[in-house]
Motif scaffolding. Structure first.
Motif, short mmCIF file in Angstrom:
data_model
loop_
_atom_site.label_atom_id
_atom_site.label_comp_id
_atom_site.label_asym_id
_atom_site.label_seq_id
_atom_site.Cartn_x
_atom_site.Cartn_y
_atom_site.Cartn_z
N UNK A 102 -10.89 -18.27 51.56
CA UNK A 102 -11.86 -19.36 51.55
C UNK A 102 -12.68 -19.38 52.86
N UNK A 103 -13.56 -20.38 52.95
CA UNK A 103 -14.56 -20.41 54.02
C UNK A 103 -14.00 -20.42 55.45
N UNK A 104 -13.00 -21.29 55.70
CA UNK A 104 -12.49 -21.39 57.07
C UNK A 104 -11.89 -20.07 57.53
N UNK A 105 -11.18 -19.42 56.63
CA UNK A 105 -10.58 -18.11 56.95
C UNK A 105 -11.67 -17.07 57.20
N UNK A 106 -12.73 -17.12 56.37
CA UNK A 106 -13.84 -16.16 56.53
C UNK A 106 -14.50 -16.36 57.90
N UNK A 107 -14.57 -17.62 58.35
CA UNK A 107 -15.16 -17.88 59.68
C UNK A 107 -14.27 -17.32 60.79
N UNK A 108 -12.95 -17.44 60.59
CA UNK A 108 -12.03 -16.88 61.60
C UNK A 108 -12.20 -15.36 61.68
N UNK A 109 -12.34 -14.73 60.51
CA UNK A 109 -12.48 -13.27 60.49
C UNK A 109 -13.79 -12.85 61.16
N UNK A 110 -14.80 -13.69 61.05
CA UNK A 110 -16.07 -13.37 61.70
C UNK A 110 -15.89 -13.26 63.22
N UNK A 111 -14.97 -14.10 63.76
CA UNK A 111 -14.70 -14.05 65.20
C UNK A 111 -13.87 -12.82 65.56
N UNK A 112 -12.84 -12.53 64.74
CA UNK A 112 -11.91 -11.47 65.13
C UNK A 112 -12.37 -10.09 64.68
N UNK A 113 -13.11 -10.03 63.56
CA UNK A 113 -13.63 -8.75 63.04
C UNK A 113 -15.14 -8.92 62.77
N UNK A 114 -15.95 -8.98 63.83
CA UNK A 114 -17.39 -9.22 63.60
C UNK A 114 -18.04 -8.14 62.74
N UNK A 115 -17.41 -6.97 62.67
CA UNK A 115 -18.00 -5.88 61.90
C UNK A 115 -17.68 -5.98 60.40
N UNK A 116 -16.85 -6.96 60.01
CA UNK A 116 -16.48 -7.11 58.59
C UNK A 116 -17.72 -7.44 57.76
N UNK A 117 -17.74 -6.93 56.52
CA UNK A 117 -18.84 -7.25 55.60
C UNK A 117 -18.41 -8.47 54.80
N UNK A 118 -19.24 -9.52 54.83
CA UNK A 118 -18.82 -10.76 54.21
C UNK A 118 -19.72 -11.11 53.02
N UNK A 119 -19.08 -11.25 51.86
CA UNK A 119 -19.80 -11.50 50.60
C UNK A 119 -19.45 -12.89 50.09
N UNK A 120 -20.45 -13.65 49.68
CA UNK A 120 -20.19 -14.98 49.10
C UNK A 120 -20.55 -14.96 47.62
N UNK A 121 -19.63 -15.39 46.79
CA UNK A 121 -19.87 -15.42 45.34
C UNK A 121 -20.26 -16.84 44.92
N UNK A 122 -21.42 -16.95 44.29
CA UNK A 122 -21.95 -18.26 43.87
C UNK A 122 -21.83 -18.43 42.36
N UNK A 123 -21.64 -19.68 41.90
CA UNK A 123 -21.68 -19.93 40.45
C UNK A 123 -23.14 -20.07 40.00
N UNK A 124 -23.42 -19.88 38.71
CA UNK A 124 -24.80 -20.09 38.24
C UNK A 124 -25.21 -21.56 38.40
#
Ligand code: ADP
Ligand code: 5GP
Length: 185
Positions: A102-124
């Motif tokens: 989820x979002x909070x974890x994705x934000x943590x990963x952005x700090x620790x692994x800035x090179x990670x590719x981050x994809x967000x899946x949206x509903x229609x």
């Protein structure tokens, strides 16, 4: 040997992340899908060690204290986290790793692994998201209400991600993910 990539998939509960990743992994078994730890109870059919590692709150907090989790967050009343060791091992071995978090974890990963590719899946739409949550038939009305509330905040943060994918037609969403993940880096 070159290191594997870290890929983060985030999106509101019920948007279809699990469904997309199940199909993705059948087509691309070369990716490693991380198995998270959670304090939530298993849903019917979910198996310990396959869908999640189901642990008590005290076991979970022990893992946090030991530094065993790469990231963790609370979501709709339960804790969820990514075991550090398998992810770091796979990346070192050159294998690409997917985290479905989820979002909070994705934000943590952005700090620790800035090179990670981050994809967000949206509903229609929000209506379709609610229908999918209800149609899944595995959460109580109260849990669904909490998830929908959280979904609004999460969707508002979709712009923080490198790529946004709308999961309307499943095949179209998969092919968009294919374009992103299989593009030369
Ligand atoms: P998440 O893992 O994001 O919480 P799930 O993969 O469990 O979501 O999907 C929630 C529900 O939506 C499931 O019943 C699933 O079959 C359905 N679903 C997933 N993707 C689609 C889609 N593209 N179109 C219609 N229904 C979908
Ligand atoms: P569910 O209870 O529907 O399986 O998952 C609820 C939410 O927790 C989903 O948004 C899912 O992506 C997220 N989640 C699952 N595993 C992890 C994890 O290891 N870390 C974080 N931060 N979120 C997770």
């Amino acid at each position: 040997m070159s290191r594997g990539r870290l890929i983060v998939i985030t999106g509101p509960s019920g948007v279809g992340k699990g469904t997309l990743l199940k199909s993705w992994m059948k087509r691309h078994p070369e990716f490693y899908l991380s198995i998270s730890v959670t304090t939530r109870s298993p849903r019917p059919g979910e198996m310990d060690g396959k869908h999640y590692f189901f642990r008590s709150r005290s076991q979970f907090h022990q893992m946090v204290e030991n530094g065993d989790l790469l990231e963790w967050a609370e979501f709709a009343g339960n804790c969820y986290g990514t075991p550090r060791q398998p992810v770091e091992d796979q990346i070192r071995r050159g294998q690409s790793v997917i985290l479905e978090i989820e979002l909070e974890g994705a934000r943590q990963i952005r700090q620790t692994f800035p090179e990670a590719l981050r994809i967000f899946v949206l509903p229609p739409s929000m209506e379709e998201l609610e229908q999918r949550l209800r149609g899944r038939g595995q959460d109580s009305d109260e849990a669904i209400a909490r998830r929908l509330e959280r979904a609004k905040a999460e969707i508002g943060a979709a712009g923080e991600f490198d790529v946004q994918v709308i999961n309307d037609d499943l095949e179209a969403a998969l092919s968009r993910i294919e374009d992103v993940l299989c593009a030369p880096v």
